[in-house]
Write a protein that holds these residues in place. Structure first.
Motif, mmCIF file in Angstrom:
data_model
loop_
_atom_site.group_PDB
_atom_site.id
_atom_site.type_symbol
_atom_site.label_atom_id
_atom_site.label_comp_id
_atom_site.label_asym_id
_atom_site.label_seq_id
_atom_site.Cartn_x
_atom_site.Cartn_y
_atom_site.Cartn_z
ATOM 1 N N LEU A 1 0.800 -1.219 0.000
ATOM 2 C CA LEU A 1 0.000 0.000 0.000
ATOM 3 C C LEU A 1 0.835 1.272 0.000
ATOM 4 O O LEU A 1 0.295 2.361 -0.231
ATOM 5 C CB LEU A 1 -0.959 -0.005 1.196
ATOM 6 C CG LEU A 1 -2.072 -1.056 1.126
ATOM 7 C CD1 LEU A 1 -2.884 -1.065 2.419
ATOM 8 C CD2 LEU A 1 -2.980 -0.798 -0.068
ATOM 9 N N GLN A 2 2.149 1.152 0.235
ATOM 10 C CA GLN A 2 2.967 2.358 0.118
ATOM 11 C C GLN A 2 3.007 2.851 -1.329
ATOM 12 O O GLN A 2 3.349 4.005 -1.592
ATOM 13 C CB GLN A 2 4.380 2.106 0.629
ATOM 14 C CG GLN A 2 5.250 1.262 -0.294
ATOM 15 C CD GLN A 2 6.670 1.117 0.247
ATOM 16 O OE1 GLN A 2 6.923 1.288 1.436
ATOM 17 N NE2 GLN A 2 7.595 0.804 -0.637
ATOM 18 N N GLU A 3 2.647 1.972 -2.266
ATOM 19 C CA GLU A 3 2.644 2.349 -3.682
ATOM 20 C C GLU A 3 1.399 3.145 -4.083
ATOM 21 O O GLU A 3 1.217 3.451 -5.259
ATOM 22 C CB GLU A 3 2.736 1.081 -4.552
ATOM 23 C CG GLU A 3 4.039 0.325 -4.413
ATOM 24 C CD GLU A 3 5.234 1.152 -4.877
ATOM 25 O OE1 GLU A 3 5.101 1.875 -5.898
ATOM 26 O OE2 GLU A 3 6.294 1.092 -4.214
ATOM 27 N N ASP A 4 0.539 3.471 -3.115
ATOM 28 C CA ASP A 4 -0.662 4.244 -3.461
ATOM 29 C C ASP A 4 -0.366 5.728 -3.684
ATOM 30 O O ASP A 4 -1.137 6.426 -4.356
ATOM 31 C CB ASP A 4 -1.742 4.085 -2.384
ATOM 32 C CG ASP A 4 -1.320 4.678 -1.029
ATOM 33 O OD1 ASP A 4 -0.153 5.060 -0.875
ATOM 34 O OD2 ASP A 4 -2.171 4.728 -0.127
ATOM 35 N N LYS A 5 0.748 6.210 -3.155
ATOM 36 C CA LYS A 5 1.015 7.654 -3.198
ATOM 37 C C LYS A 5 1.321 8.150 -4.607
ATOM 38 O O LYS A 5 0.776 9.163 -5.052
ATOM 39 C CB LYS A 5 2.177 8.015 -2.269
ATOM 40 C CG LYS A 5 2.107 7.439 -0.870
ATOM 41 C CD LYS A 5 0.882 7.894 -0.101
ATOM 42 C CE LYS A 5 0.874 7.354 1.308
ATOM 43 N NZ LYS A 5 0.822 5.874 1.387
ATOM 44 N N GLU A 6 2.219 7.461 -5.287
ATOM 45 C CA GLU A 6 2.681 7.956 -6.591
ATOM 46 C C GLU A 6 1.553 8.110 -7.607
ATOM 47 O O GLU A 6 1.430 9.169 -8.238
ATOM 48 C CB GLU A 6 3.797 7.060 -7.135
ATOM 49 C CG GLU A 6 4.483 7.646 -8.361
ATOM 50 C CD GLU A 6 5.710 6.854 -8.773
ATOM 51 O OE1 GLU A 6 6.354 7.245 -9.770
ATOM 52 O OE2 GLU A 6 6.029 5.841 -8.117
ATOM 53 N N PRO A 7 0.683 7.090 -7.803
ATOM 54 C CA PRO A 7 -0.419 7.299 -8.755
ATOM 55 C C PRO A 7 -1.398 8.374 -8.313
ATOM 56 O O PRO A 7 -1.952 9.091 -9.155
ATOM 57 C CB PRO A 7 -1.094 5.929 -8.839
ATOM 58 C CG PRO A 7 -0.643 5.176 -7.639
ATOM 59 C CD PRO A 7 0.723 5.693 -7.319
#
Length: 328
Positions: free
Chosen positions: A190-196
């Motif tokens: 879920l840390q990958e939610d920021k970039e998009p």
């Protein structure tokens, strides 16, 4: 979004009474007022704004105090912190607070729908700026030349708007794919939610700004448009409506109008150019008043249903948006 709506309304107010071909399947269909077409985009953008407002109502709940997943045994006041930070209330379930990203998914979905609307606007204006259409001329300030062809004047900003929509759609798909197989509760994925999320915001803001600027620096070529109007028998459906008003079933009216167009094709003329005798050779129902229905100007005046392209109906729409957007 409001700035783009105002830009489109400015174009509409500057082009009162201008009739353009309306298309279905990218084939000429019926005449419409340019104002009516521009207002269609204003309406779409209004719904886009509404989706963001609705989205905020569901997003505005505070996860603070949910901790890792189970909450805490310490004497905290989640309602106090929620109020202090301007949230509606704390989230009710601590596991839900840390494990789901549907609030971002909804936000990116709203952005993606907006991007699709802007992309369609971009596509239409790129087409209309082409020599084949020639309906609009962007100013030099929103056009670029060619690296090799000195005569070129390209509507690059709207091509980029069309292209950037892929990023905004891709941001949504990225997060959907990220979340689709995750177990409860928090996962490092879920840390990958920021970039998009950040990319979607940055891109859609740029698309809106460029679209508004392009609209304010675009001229509609009245002469070219008026010269193009006779092609495609845009008044054929109005002719069918005329026959319906004479008591002819629409299925039969459709056939009679089609035969009238076929005769025009054979004679290389417009429906308005057919004599009454020629029309009556197709159907005896035709009378002299048929000419009040032929030609794009007459055709426009026959649209009377609420929300239609008729002059009176469009005037009501214009008045509504002038008041809503506070243009007076």
């Amino acid at each position: 979004m409001k700035r783009l709506q105002v830009s489109l309304m400015t174009l509409a107010l500057d082009n009162q009474g201008l009739i353009v071909p309306g298309y279905t399947h990218l084939q000429r269909a019926q005449p419409v007022l340019l104002q009516h077409l521009l207002l269609a985009y204003v309406e779409e953008i209004e719904r886009d704004a509404g989706r963001l407002i609705d989205c905020r109502a569901r997003m505005n709940f505070c996860p603070l105090g949910a901790c890792a997943l189970a909450g805490t045994g310490l004497p905290i006041d989640r309602f106090m912190t929620s109020d202090a930070l301007g949230f509606t209330a704390p989230m009710r379930n601590s596991i839900d607070a840390v494990s789901d990203r549907d609030f971002i998914l909804e936000f990116l979905s709203a952005n993606a729908i907006t991007a699709v609307h802007l992309s369609r606007l971009g596509e239409e204006w790129v087409l209309w700026a082409s020599e084949e259409f020639g309906f609009i001329t962007p100013s030099d300030s929103v056009s670029t030349g060619s690296s090799i062809m000195p005569q070129k004047k390209n509507p690059d900003p709207m091509e980029l708007v069309r292209g950037k929509s892929a990023r905004v759609i891709g941001d949504l798909v990225t997060l959907l794919t990220l979340c689709k197989g995750l177990p409860q509760a928090y996962n490092r994925d879920l840390q990958e939610d920021k970039e998009p999320a950040f990319d979607s915001v940055k891109t859609i803001l740029g698309m809106l700004e460029v679209s508004a600027e392009f609209a304010l620096n675009t001229t509609f070529n009245r002469g070219r448009i008026q010269k193009a109007l006779p092609a495609g028998y845009l008044d054929a459906t109005t002719l069918a409506d005329y026959l319906v008003k004479k008591g002819v079933p629409f299925r039969t009216s459709h056939d009679i109008a089609g035969k009238s167009v076929a005769l025009c094709t054979l004679k290389d003329c417009q429906l308005l150019d057919l004599s009454l005798d020629e029309l009556r050779s197709i159907s005896p129902v035709f009378e002299n008043d048929v000419y009040e229905f032929l030609g794009v100007e007459n055709s426009i005046q026959k649209f009377i249903s609420y929300g239609s392209t008729g002059s009176a109906c469009v005037a009501e729409q214009i008045d509504y948006w002038i008041k809503k957007l506070e243009l007076q």
